[in-house]
Design a protein around this motif. Structure first.
Motif, mmCIF file in Angstrom:
data_model
loop_
_atom_site.group_PDB
_atom_site.id
_atom_site.type_symbol
_atom_site.label_atom_id
_atom_site.label_comp_id
_atom_site.label_asym_id
_atom_site.label_seq_id
_atom_site.Cartn_x
_atom_site.Cartn_y
_atom_site.Cartn_z
ATOM 1 N N GLN A 74 0.847 -1.170 -0.027
ATOM 2 C CA GLN A 74 0.050 -0.094 -0.109
ATOM 3 C C GLN A 74 1.022 1.219 0.056
ATOM 4 N N VAL A 112 -4.118 -5.638 -4.052
ATOM 5 C CA VAL A 112 -4.604 -7.021 -3.598
ATOM 6 C C VAL A 112 -3.735 -7.478 -2.507
ATOM 7 N N ARG A 159 -10.506 2.247 -5.933
ATOM 8 C CA ARG A 159 -9.497 2.756 -4.841
ATOM 9 C C ARG A 159 -9.653 1.583 -3.991
ATOM 10 N N GLY A 160 -8.800 1.565 -2.839
ATOM 11 C CA GLY A 160 -8.855 0.544 -1.703
ATOM 12 C C GLY A 160 -8.304 -0.678 -2.015
ATOM 13 N N LEU A 161 -8.412 -1.683 -1.273
ATOM 14 C CA LEU A 161 -7.899 -3.048 -1.484
ATOM 15 C C LEU A 161 -8.713 -3.995 -1.597
ATOM 16 N N THR A 162 -8.408 -5.012 -2.195
ATOM 17 C CA THR A 162 -9.311 -6.200 -2.273
ATOM 18 C C THR A 162 -8.499 -7.215 -1.501
ATOM 19 N N LEU A 163 -9.341 -7.922 -0.744
ATOM 20 C CA LEU A 163 -8.882 -8.957 0.379
ATOM 21 C C LEU A 163 -9.078 -10.272 -0.340
ATOM 22 N N GLN A 192 -13.632 -9.621 -1.328
ATOM 23 C CA GLN A 192 -13.828 -8.382 -0.470
ATOM 24 C C GLN A 192 -13.156 -7.489 -0.980
ATOM 25 N N TYR A 250 -12.357 -3.109 0.051
ATOM 26 C CA TYR A 250 -12.817 -1.912 1.062
ATOM 27 C C TYR A 250 -11.728 -0.606 0.736
#
Lengths: 273, 383
Positions: free
Chosen positions: A90, A99, A255-259, B110, B112
């Motif tokens: 990140q 990811v 935008r953001g993170l895929t978990l 998922q 976020y």
């Protein structure tokens, strides 16, 4: 007929287990979506975009594995509109998506297994690389879970490992010489856990009778060693990363993170009470 | 002519849902049994089943047993959970958290992003960035989207009546997102959706629950009520209610910013506290309290008192089978919950409280899963 679009995968070493599996997953997805993949090995982190051996003419986007590029450079590439996706990394203050495995969930599963299922109460934690997101998040999650189970972990029970199995083994051997009491080891990755287990056995301890050993992530090496892990499918990490990148190339603003979810793989290095 | 067409379409849609639900729940698995169970005419069943098979939602596979009178063995019909995917997103606890599920509610991915105090249009932009993150991961066509929002939501129209944490007032969220993604979009209150997710996907083996109330404590305080599987919209945001015990609004006592402020005050008043100055979490409060830290113990006592008052009203008025506490506050642990229950018992008759099951909902993505469940329920009438 239009020319095939190209995505670049930038890594420090395409032959290491983690990077190799990410690349395999990304290549699979890219092939399905008719993208050509170019793997670029960067030994020394470049400071400027021009230092990167990229073919800007055909380049549609780049998948960056871990912290191979400096944050400032990633920031610059992103500001110039190049679609980017980060694998297990990140960049604070930017909107570059990424990811990652669900580190918090995975560490929580391992701690629940050690403390509740196996009755362990004195864990040793082997740290990952503390400049990398996975290393930082996994240690933070370990500290939170230790509090959940009211475990007071002294600072010298946090051993340096940096995701390097040889260093993890050395740290473990050094810790064993201090004769401190412990009953389990949780390593920030499974390769370090396996190396630590060898060091423990070499010192005459039995696994799991005397010490339980677990590690984050999973692979054939862990299965062969009978190591209890939480499986975070690294090939899937590559697949998902490539999907995220191609989504951006096709015009999605992300935008953001895929978990990615984790799953406990219980093997012979732990024993239920 | 238009209303007639709409009615026919509605009837067809209703019958499709009826058949789909019958197959999904295992009520019937062939055309004849479906006609018998639903009361629909056999030609109608055949026509609609053909349509559902052609849409990929159902598939034919194998032969069933022939009836006692003999005759041809029926072709079995199965539900295909992978035929479509659904996105559920919740906008609470300072982030937009989304899940991508199949039609059986199994989570495939998922995604976020932190909300970082965004308000108004900026929240909607972040929300779409997160939805896009899941759209990129689709394995099947997108059926619909569900969104959980803190505050007052008109679930029928999809308009966010008032959500102070997001700066949305009379915000036509469903309409805007639906226009963007070209699929139906459903909205609901976060706590209601948390309750729906727990109800739809299980409550730690507690199969007897018919009425569940979820108290969701994040930056705000919300209540979700599910009675007999039906989400009631009498719940929602109760942050503005005045606590006579704490002499303040509930969010000024239980909301996370208020808890952080109170922890800082107690740390100053009770020197030697191990509560950290920065990066405080509920887990720190739990750990310090268990290890005898007076500031953490005092904070836990105060929070349990405020919660007991809420529980007292809920149980006194609704007599639910099950009350669940959700949100990061659950990291205060089982001892904290026991204290809340003890105090609730002291407010009401213990006989009134004792039949109620109390639990902590540890999963952090229940509201997003509930949003997906809502969308599935509204679109296909399953779950």
């Amino acid at each position: 007929m239009s020319a095939m679009r190209e995505i670049n995968i930038i890594t420090n070493n395409p032959y290491e287990v983690f990077q190799r599996d990410v690349i395999a997953g990304a290549q699979e997805t890219a092939a399905q979506r008719e993208f050509r993949v170019n793997v670029i090995q960067v030994s020394e982190p470049p400071r400027h975009a021009k230092d990167l051996p990229l073919n800007w003419e055909s380049l549609a986007g780049a998948l960056i594995i871990a912290n191979v590029l400096p944050n400032e450079l990633l920031h610059t590439l992103h500001e110039h509109g190049l679609p980017l996706s980060l694998i297990s990394h990140q960049v604070p203050g930017t909107a570059i998506p990424g990811v990652m495995p669900n580190n918090r969930q995975g560490i929580a599963m391992l701690m629940q297994h050690l403390v509740i299922a196996c009755g362990c109460a004195k864990p040793v934690f082997i740290q990952g690389h503390m400049q990398q997101n996975d290393g930082i998040q996994r240690e933070m999650a370990f500290r939170q879970e230790a509090m959940r189970y009211n475990l007071n972990i002294p600072p010298d029970y946090y051993l340096p490992g940096e995701f390097i199995p040889a260093l993890a083994a050395e740290s473990m051997a050094h810790f064993l010489q201090t004769n401190r009491e412990f009953d389990c080891v949780l390593a920030s990755d499974y390769l370090m856990a396996e190396a630590a287990m060898r060091a423990i056995q070499a010192a005459g301890w039995r696994v799991p009778e005397d010490v339980a050993v677990v590690g984050f992530g999973d692979g054939p090496e862990a299965a062969q060693a009978g190591l209890t892990t939480v499986a975070a499918d690294v090939v899937e990490l590559g697949r998902r990363g490539a999907r995220q990148l191609i989504g951006q190339i096709d015009g999605l603003r992300i935008r953001g993170l895929t978990l990615l979810s984790t799953e406990l793989a219980e093997r012979s290095t732990t024993r239920r009470k | 002519m238009k209303p007639l067409k709409a009615t026919r379409e509605n009837l067809r849609r209703h019958n499709r849902q009826l058949l789909l639900r019958a197959v999904y729940t295992g009520l019937a698995n062939n055309r004849a049994a479906l006609a018998l169970e639903t009361g629909l005419a056999k030609p109608t069943v055949s026509d609609l089943i053909g349509e559902l098979i052609s849409d990929g939602l159902l598939t034919e596979g194998g032969l069933g047993e022939s009836t006692e009178s003999g005759g041809k063995r029926p072709t079995l019909i199965k539900f295909v959970p992978e035929a479509r995917q659904v996105i559920g997103v919740s906008l609470d606890n300072g982030r937009a958290f989304g899940v991508l599920c199949n039609l059986a509610g199994q989570v495939a991915a998922q995604h976020y992003a932190e909300l970082e105090s965004a308000q108004g249009n900026a929240v909607e932009t972040l929300l779409t960035d997160v939805i896009n993150g899941l759209v990129a991961q689709l394995d099947a066509p997108l059926l619909c989207i569900g969104v959980g929002v803190p505050g007052v939501v008109d679930a029928g129209s999809g308009i966010i009546t008032d959500s102070p944490p997001l700066g949305w007032r009379h915000w036509p969220l469903s309409e805007r997102l639906s226009a963007r993604y070209d699929v139906p979009v459903y909205t609901g209150n976060s706590a209601e959706l948390t309750a729906l997710a727990q109800y739809a996907f299980g409550l730690n083996g507690d199969d007897h629950t018919r009425s569940l109330v979820t108290v969701l404590v994040t930056n705000s305080v919300e209540v979700g009520i599910t009675l007999g599987g039906i989400t009631c919209h009498q719940g929602g945001d109760i942050s503005g209610l005045f606590s006579t015990v704490g002499e303040n609004r509930l969010d000024m006592l239980l909301g996370w910013p208020a808890v952080q402020r109170r922890a800082a005050e107690l740390r100053r008043q009770l020197p030697g506290s191990t509560l950290p100055e920065n990066g405080l979490t509920y887990m720190h409060v739990h750990y310090s309290a268990v290890n005898g830290d007076p500031a953490a113990q005092q904070l836990g006592e105060e929070l349990s008192t405020y919660l007991a008052q809420i529980m007292g009203w809920i149980i006194g008025l609704l007599r639910p089978d099950h009350v669940s506490l959700a949100g990061p506050i659950v990291n205060l642990g089982d001892d904290f919950l026991r204290r809340v229950v003890e105090k609730t018992e002291s407010m009401l008759w213990p006989e009134v409280v004792r039949p109620v099951v109390f639990s902590l909902a540890y999963s952090g993505n229940l509201s997003a899963i509930g949003a997906a469940a809502l969308a599935l329920h509204r679109e296909l009438d399953i779950l």
